[in-house]
Write a protein that holds these residues in place. Structure first.
Motif, short mmCIF file in Angstrom:
data_model
loop_
_atom_site.label_atom_id
_atom_site.label_comp_id
_atom_site.label_asym_id
_atom_site.label_seq_id
_atom_site.Cartn_x
_atom_site.Cartn_y
_atom_site.Cartn_z
N ALA A 131 -6.55 -14.56 -1.04
CA ALA A 131 -7.13 -13.26 -0.67
C ALA A 131 -8.34 -12.95 -1.54
O ALA A 131 -9.35 -12.44 -1.05
N GLU A 134 -11.09 -15.13 -0.29
CA GLU A 134 -11.57 -14.59 0.98
C GLU A 134 -12.51 -13.41 0.75
O GLU A 134 -13.57 -13.31 1.38
N PHE A 142 -9.33 -9.92 5.74
CA PHE A 142 -8.97 -9.83 7.14
C PHE A 142 -7.46 -9.70 7.27
O PHE A 142 -6.71 -10.23 6.45
N GLY A 143 -7.02 -9.02 8.31
CA GLY A 143 -5.58 -8.88 8.54
C GLY A 143 -4.95 -7.84 7.64
O GLY A 143 -5.60 -6.89 7.21
N SER A 144 -3.69 -8.04 7.33
CA SER A 144 -2.93 -7.03 6.57
C SER A 144 -2.67 -7.44 5.13
O SER A 144 -1.89 -6.80 4.44
N LYS A 145 -3.34 -8.46 4.65
CA LYS A 145 -3.09 -8.91 3.28
C LYS A 145 -3.78 -8.02 2.25
O LYS A 145 -4.71 -7.28 2.56
N THR A 146 -3.28 -8.10 1.03
CA THR A 146 -3.92 -7.46 -0.12
C THR A 146 -4.08 -8.53 -1.19
O THR A 146 -3.81 -9.70 -0.95
N THR A 152 1.44 -5.60 1.55
CA THR A 152 0.62 -5.75 2.75
C THR A 152 0.13 -4.37 3.18
O THR A 152 0.47 -3.37 2.55
N THR A 153 -0.64 -4.34 4.24
CA THR A 153 -1.11 -3.07 4.78
C THR A 153 -0.64 -2.92 6.22
O THR A 153 -0.40 -3.90 6.91
N PRO A 155 -1.41 -2.46 9.90
CA PRO A 155 -2.60 -2.67 10.73
C PRO A 155 -3.03 -1.36 11.40
O PRO A 155 -2.21 -0.50 11.70
N TYR A 156 -4.32 -1.23 11.65
CA TYR A 156 -4.81 -0.02 12.31
C TYR A 156 -4.33 0.00 13.76
O TYR A 156 -4.02 -1.03 14.35
N THR A 158 -1.45 1.21 14.85
CA THR A 158 -0.06 0.75 14.86
C THR A 158 0.92 1.91 14.96
O THR A 158 0.69 2.98 14.42
#
Length: 167
Positions: A131, A134, A142-146, A152-153, A155-156, A158
Protein backbone atom coordinates in the motif's frame (compact mmCIF):
# COMPACT_ATOMS: atom_id res chain seq x y z
CA UNK A 1 -23.64 18.69 24.80
CA UNK A 2 -20.02 19.29 23.93
CA UNK A 3 -19.31 17.89 20.44
CA UNK A 4 -15.63 17.40 21.19
CA UNK A 5 -16.36 15.05 24.08
CA UNK A 6 -19.63 13.28 23.28
CA UNK A 7 -19.83 9.64 24.30
CA UNK A 8 -22.83 7.31 24.04
CA UNK A 9 -22.57 3.87 25.61
CA UNK A 10 -25.42 1.43 25.31
CA UNK A 11 -25.63 -2.10 26.68
CA UNK A 12 -26.09 -4.96 25.79
CA UNK A 13 -25.93 -3.90 22.13
CA UNK A 14 -22.47 -2.39 22.65
CA UNK A 15 -23.01 0.86 20.78
CA UNK A 16 -20.19 3.25 21.56
CA UNK A 17 -19.98 6.69 20.01
CA UNK A 18 -17.08 8.95 20.82
CA UNK A 19 -16.44 12.27 19.14
CA UNK A 20 -12.98 13.73 19.23
CA UNK A 21 -13.12 16.56 16.72
CA UNK A 22 -15.58 19.40 16.84
CA UNK A 23 -15.46 20.14 13.11
CA UNK A 24 -17.03 16.79 12.18
CA UNK A 25 -19.84 16.74 14.72
CA UNK A 26 -22.68 14.52 13.55
CA UNK A 27 -26.40 14.89 13.98
CA UNK A 28 -27.55 12.26 16.48
CA UNK A 29 -31.19 11.23 16.87
CA UNK A 30 -31.93 8.66 19.54
CA UNK A 31 -35.37 7.07 19.60
CA UNK A 32 -36.93 4.14 21.40
CA UNK A 33 -35.86 1.55 18.81
CA UNK A 34 -32.95 3.13 16.97
CA UNK A 35 -30.14 5.63 17.00
CA UNK A 36 -29.41 7.54 13.79
CA UNK A 37 -26.00 9.18 13.45
CA UNK A 38 -25.45 11.41 10.41
CA UNK A 39 -22.10 12.82 9.30
CA UNK A 40 -22.32 15.39 6.53
CA UNK A 41 -25.28 17.06 4.85
CA UNK A 42 -27.50 14.53 3.11
CA UNK A 43 -30.16 15.98 0.83
CA UNK A 44 -33.44 14.12 0.33
CA UNK A 45 -35.17 15.45 -2.76
CA UNK A 46 -34.32 19.13 -2.36
CA UNK A 47 -34.33 19.21 1.46
CA UNK A 48 -31.24 19.11 3.67
CA UNK A 49 -31.77 16.74 6.62
CA UNK A 50 -31.83 18.85 9.80
CA UNK A 51 -34.24 17.18 12.23
CA UNK A 52 -35.51 13.83 13.54
CA UNK A 53 -38.31 13.59 10.97
CA UNK A 54 -35.86 14.34 8.17
CA UNK A 55 -33.47 11.71 9.57
CA UNK A 56 -36.22 9.06 9.58
CA UNK A 57 -37.15 9.94 5.99
CA UNK A 58 -33.46 9.81 5.04
CA UNK A 59 -33.12 6.28 6.42
CA UNK A 60 -36.29 5.18 4.63
CA UNK A 61 -35.04 6.59 1.32
CA UNK A 62 -31.56 5.10 1.78
CA UNK A 63 -33.14 1.66 2.31
CA UNK A 64 -35.63 1.75 -0.56
CA UNK A 65 -34.55 4.40 -3.07
CA UNK A 66 -30.99 5.59 -2.38
CA UNK A 67 -30.82 7.33 -5.76
CA UNK A 68 -33.09 10.01 -4.23
CA UNK A 69 -30.42 10.96 -1.66
CA UNK A 70 -27.64 13.33 -2.68
CA UNK A 71 -24.67 15.23 -1.24
CA UNK A 72 -21.88 13.96 1.03
CA UNK A 73 -22.64 11.84 4.09
CA UNK A 74 -22.18 8.70 6.13
CA UNK A 75 -25.18 7.46 8.08
CA UNK A 76 -25.08 4.92 10.91
CA UNK A 77 -28.41 3.41 12.00
CA UNK A 78 -28.26 1.30 15.15
CA UNK A 79 -31.31 -0.89 15.78
CA UNK A 80 -31.79 -1.65 19.47
CA UNK A 81 -34.19 -4.60 19.09
CA UNK A 82 -32.15 -6.25 16.33
CA UNK A 83 -28.78 -5.30 17.82
CA UNK A 84 -27.67 -4.42 14.32
CA UNK A 85 -26.02 -1.47 12.65
CA UNK A 86 -26.52 -0.33 9.07
CA UNK A 87 -24.00 1.99 7.50
CA UNK A 88 -24.78 4.00 4.37
CA UNK A 89 -21.99 5.85 2.57
CA UNK A 90 -22.42 8.40 -0.20
CA UNK A 91 -21.38 7.74 -3.76
CA UNK A 92 -18.44 10.15 -3.49
CA UNK A 93 -16.72 8.61 -0.47
CA UNK A 94 -16.30 12.03 1.12
CA UNK A 95 -16.41 10.72 4.71
CA UNK A 96 -14.04 7.78 5.04
CA UNK A 97 -15.16 5.01 7.40
CA UNK A 98 -12.29 2.90 8.71
CA UNK A 99 -12.96 -0.71 9.69
CA UNK A 100 -10.98 -2.82 12.16
CA UNK A 101 -11.89 -6.45 12.64
CA UNK A 102 -10.13 -8.07 15.58
CA UNK A 103 -10.72 -10.91 17.98
CA UNK A 104 -12.49 -8.50 20.31
CA UNK A 105 -14.99 -7.30 17.72
CA UNK A 106 -15.64 -4.99 14.82
CA UNK A 107 -14.95 -1.26 14.95
CA UNK A 108 -16.10 1.47 12.56
CA UNK A 109 -14.72 4.98 12.84
CA UNK A 110 -14.27 8.16 10.84
CA UNK A 111 -10.95 8.68 12.65
CA UNK A 112 -7.94 6.74 11.35
CA UNK A 113 -5.89 7.57 14.46
CA UNK A 114 -8.65 6.21 16.73
CA UNK A 115 -8.73 2.94 14.78
CA UNK A 116 -4.94 2.68 14.96
CA UNK A 117 -5.10 3.11 18.75
CA UNK A 118 -7.66 0.31 18.98
CA UNK A 119 -5.65 -1.91 16.62
CA UNK A 120 -2.58 -1.45 18.82
CA UNK A 121 -4.61 -2.25 21.93
CA UNK A 122 -6.06 -5.39 20.28
CA UNK A 123 -2.65 -6.71 19.26
CA UNK A 124 0.00 -6.01 16.70
CA UNK A 125 -0.33 -3.73 13.72
CA UNK A 126 1.29 -4.69 10.44
CA UNK A 127 2.46 -2.15 7.89
CA UNK A 128 1.20 -2.91 4.38
CA UNK A 129 4.30 -2.14 2.32
CA UNK A 130 2.47 -2.76 -0.96
CA UNK A 131 0.00 0.00 0.00
CA UNK A 132 2.87 2.38 0.77
CA UNK A 133 4.51 1.53 -2.56
CA UNK A 134 1.18 2.02 -4.34
CA UNK A 135 0.78 5.46 -2.77
CA UNK A 136 4.33 6.53 -3.59
CA UNK A 137 4.09 5.26 -7.18
CA UNK A 138 0.50 6.24 -8.03
CA UNK A 139 -0.06 9.02 -5.46
CA UNK A 140 -3.18 7.33 -4.09
CA UNK A 141 -4.52 4.07 -2.73
CA UNK A 142 -7.02 2.09 -4.75
CA UNK A 143 -9.80 -0.02 -3.25
CA UNK A 144 -10.42 -0.32 0.47
CA UNK A 145 -6.87 -0.81 1.73
CA UNK A 146 -5.00 1.41 4.15
CA UNK A 147 -1.35 1.53 5.22
CA UNK A 148 -2.04 -1.13 7.87
CA UNK A 149 -3.22 -4.62 6.91
CA UNK A 150 -5.64 -4.86 9.86
CA UNK A 151 -7.55 -1.73 8.84
CA UNK A 152 -9.69 -1.31 5.70
CA UNK A 153 -12.15 1.32 4.54
CA UNK A 154 -15.81 1.14 3.66
CA UNK A 155 -16.14 1.51 -0.13
CA UNK A 156 -18.08 4.56 -1.30
CA UNK A 157 -21.70 4.03 -2.27
CA UNK A 158 -22.05 1.13 0.16
CA UNK A 159 -24.84 -0.18 2.35
CA UNK A 160 -23.44 -2.47 5.03
CA UNK A 161 -25.40 -4.23 7.77
CA UNK A 162 -23.73 -5.82 10.77
CA UNK A 163 -25.61 -7.87 13.35
CA UNK A 164 -24.35 -8.61 16.87
CA UNK A 165 -23.09 -12.13 17.25
CA UNK A 166 -22.83 -12.82 13.50
CA UNK A 167 -19.68 -13.02 11.41
Amino acid sequence: YRPDSLEIIEEPGHLYVELRKKEHSPQIYSGENEVIIIFGTPVVGSTVVKDRQGAKELVRRLKYSPQEVDSVFVVFVYSRPGRSCKIFSDRFGFFVVYILQSSSGLLFSTSYSAVIECAKAAGSVTVDYSAIFEFLWLRRLFGSKTYLTEITTLPYGTILEVEAGRK
